[in-house]
Structure formats: C-alpha cells, structure tokens
Design an enzyme around this catalytic site. Sequence first.
Site, PDB file in Angstrom:
ATOM      1  CD  GLU A   1       0.011   7.269  62.933  1.00 38.69           C
ATOM      2  OE1 GLU A   1      -0.643   6.545  64.318  1.00 38.69           O
ATOM      3  OE2 GLU A   1       1.533   6.732  62.323  1.00 38.69           O
TER       4      GLU A   1
ATOM      5  NE  ARG B   1       5.526   4.062  58.025  1.00 40.43           N
ATOM      6  CZ  ARG B   1       4.769   2.818  58.132  1.00 40.43           C
ATOM      7  NH1 ARG B   1       4.510   2.287  56.399  1.00 40.43           N
ATOM      8  NH2 ARG B   1       4.023   2.727  58.571  1.00 40.43           N
TER       9      ARG B   1
ATOM     10  CB  THR C   1       6.713   5.824  61.474  1.00 43.05           C
ATOM     11  OG1 THR C   1       5.808   5.533  60.311  1.00 43.05           O
ATOM     12  CG2 THR C   1       7.427   4.705  60.849  1.00 43.05           C
TER      13      THR C   1
ATOM     14  CE  LYS D   1       1.527   1.167  64.608  1.00 46.99           C
ATOM     15  NZ  LYS D   1       1.999   2.598  64.290  1.00 46.99           N
TER      16      LYS D   1
HETATM   17  C1  3PG Z   1       0.733   2.377  60.562  1.00 51.04           C
HETATM   18  O1  3PG Z   1       1.952   2.825  60.116  1.00 51.04           O
HETATM   19  O2  3PG Z   1       0.275   1.986  61.640  1.00 51.04           O
HETATM   20  C2  3PG Z   1       0.545   1.048  59.524  1.00 51.04           C
HETATM   21  O3  3PG Z   1       1.414   1.137  58.445  1.00 51.04           O
HETATM   22  C3  3PG Z   1      -0.999   0.624  59.118  1.00 51.04           C
HETATM   23  O4  3PG Z   1      -1.286  -0.127  58.482  1.00 51.04           O
HETATM   24  P1  3PG Z   1      -1.773   0.123  57.258  1.00 51.04           P
HETATM   25  O5  3PG Z   1      -1.743   0.253  56.713  1.00 51.04           O
HETATM   26  O6  3PG Z   1      -2.119  -1.702  57.398  1.00 51.04           O
HETATM   27  O7  3PG Z   1      -3.332   0.127  57.882  1.00 51.04           O
END
Ligand code: 3PG
Length: 219
Positions: free
Chosen positions: A41, A45, A69, A129
Amino acid sequence: MHQIFERIHKIGVVPVIQIDDGGKAVPLVKAIAAGGIPCAEVTFRTAQAEEAIRLIALALPDILLGAGTVLTTAQADKAIDAGARFIVTPGFNPKVVGHCVKQGYPVIPGCLTPSDMEQAIEFGLDAVKLFPAELSGGLDYIKAISAPYPMLRFMPFGGVNAANIGKYLSHEKVLACGGSWLAAADLIHAGDFTEITRLCAEAAQIVAAYRDARDNGAP
Ligand code: 3PG
C-alpha cells in the site's frame, strides 16, 4: 466479498510504504515480494505517491498494489488511474468512500467507532481498516466491536508488528493486518532492502503458520 479482499486475506499482511524517492519504488516492492508478500500500500503522505504507484504497477503488474492515506476523491482517482487496485483511508470520510463505491473502486475505509462501522455497512462494505488498532484496544476491541456487526471483517493497522500480528490473524474476524514495520522509513532511506526482505519473510512465515493452524482446526 470482493475478490481483491479475498486476495488480501490470502496474503495476510499489507506493507504500508512511504516513498520519498520515486527511484526506490520498484526495488522496494521487489524486496517486499522477495520476502513472500506480493502486496503493498503506497501512502499518499508524500508527493511522490502517484508516480510511485505508476512505476510499480508498470514494472510489477502481478503485485497487488493499493493506495493508502487517501483523503480526497481526487487522490482516489489519481491512485486508480496510476494503477492502484484498492483504496485505503485512515478515517471514515463519506465523501471519499461514497466516490469510491460509486466508481467501483475497492475501498477499505478506516473505522474505529461503532458509528464509523455503521456508515461502512450503509455503503455496502464488508471490510474495514481498524486504525489505530493497538492503541484502541487491539484484539479485545475487535472482539467487542465485531459482536453487533457480524457482516464486517477487520484489517488492523497501527502498532502491528511481528510480535503481535499472530494474535490478530488468529481471530476469524480479521481479514488481514497492515503496517509500516515491514518497510520502515529509515530502512527505505538507507536502501536496506535486504532487511526489508527479511522482515517480510518473517511476517509471511507467521501468516502461513496462523493460516495452517486455522485450517487444521485450531481455535
Ligand atoms: C497506516 O498508515 O495505516 C498506519 O500508519 C500504519 O501504522 P503503523 O505505522 O503503526 O504500522
């Protein structure tokens, strides 16, 4: 359940990857796949997300590629146009989710509260999710929240790692897990693809063990 979600379930874990340098996108996903996880994925960001999705989709068409995101309908359109096969959102934004449903994009919205879950059901979704999973109570929270919503399967993200992924995967309501620990930003920056492959292989082994345990009738 949508066939993309069936595939995600089989793979068991979705590495969340943040690309700052488009040149690293393909080698990174190759390293992830070399560890036995043909899925990633790409998070929106960074400004390079769309380009990274395009490069990966072109070079590695067998990888199940998603966009994460996703905060706007425009990002969802760009992601799918670039080759993403599914959309993940951190929270439940009815505008973005409604757009994805209307366009036929497989979407996994971030849900945390019962109200979020009910909105997802209202849109006809059956996979959400759960974010942030560990901070919100982890597996105990999933057990509690799944009681009124037997139609939903959960994808815990947020604080998932090699030490706790097995706990989640052992529960029948968990579709798959996701997280950034498989390709942490510092490893990507350092170009340490060997370590990324090792972490993915470790996770793939845990996924296989839990799937075997379940198939053999373990609780
Ligand atoms: C996401 O974008 O789904 C989360 O930031 C994942 O969380 P993690 O960085 O704690 O794995």
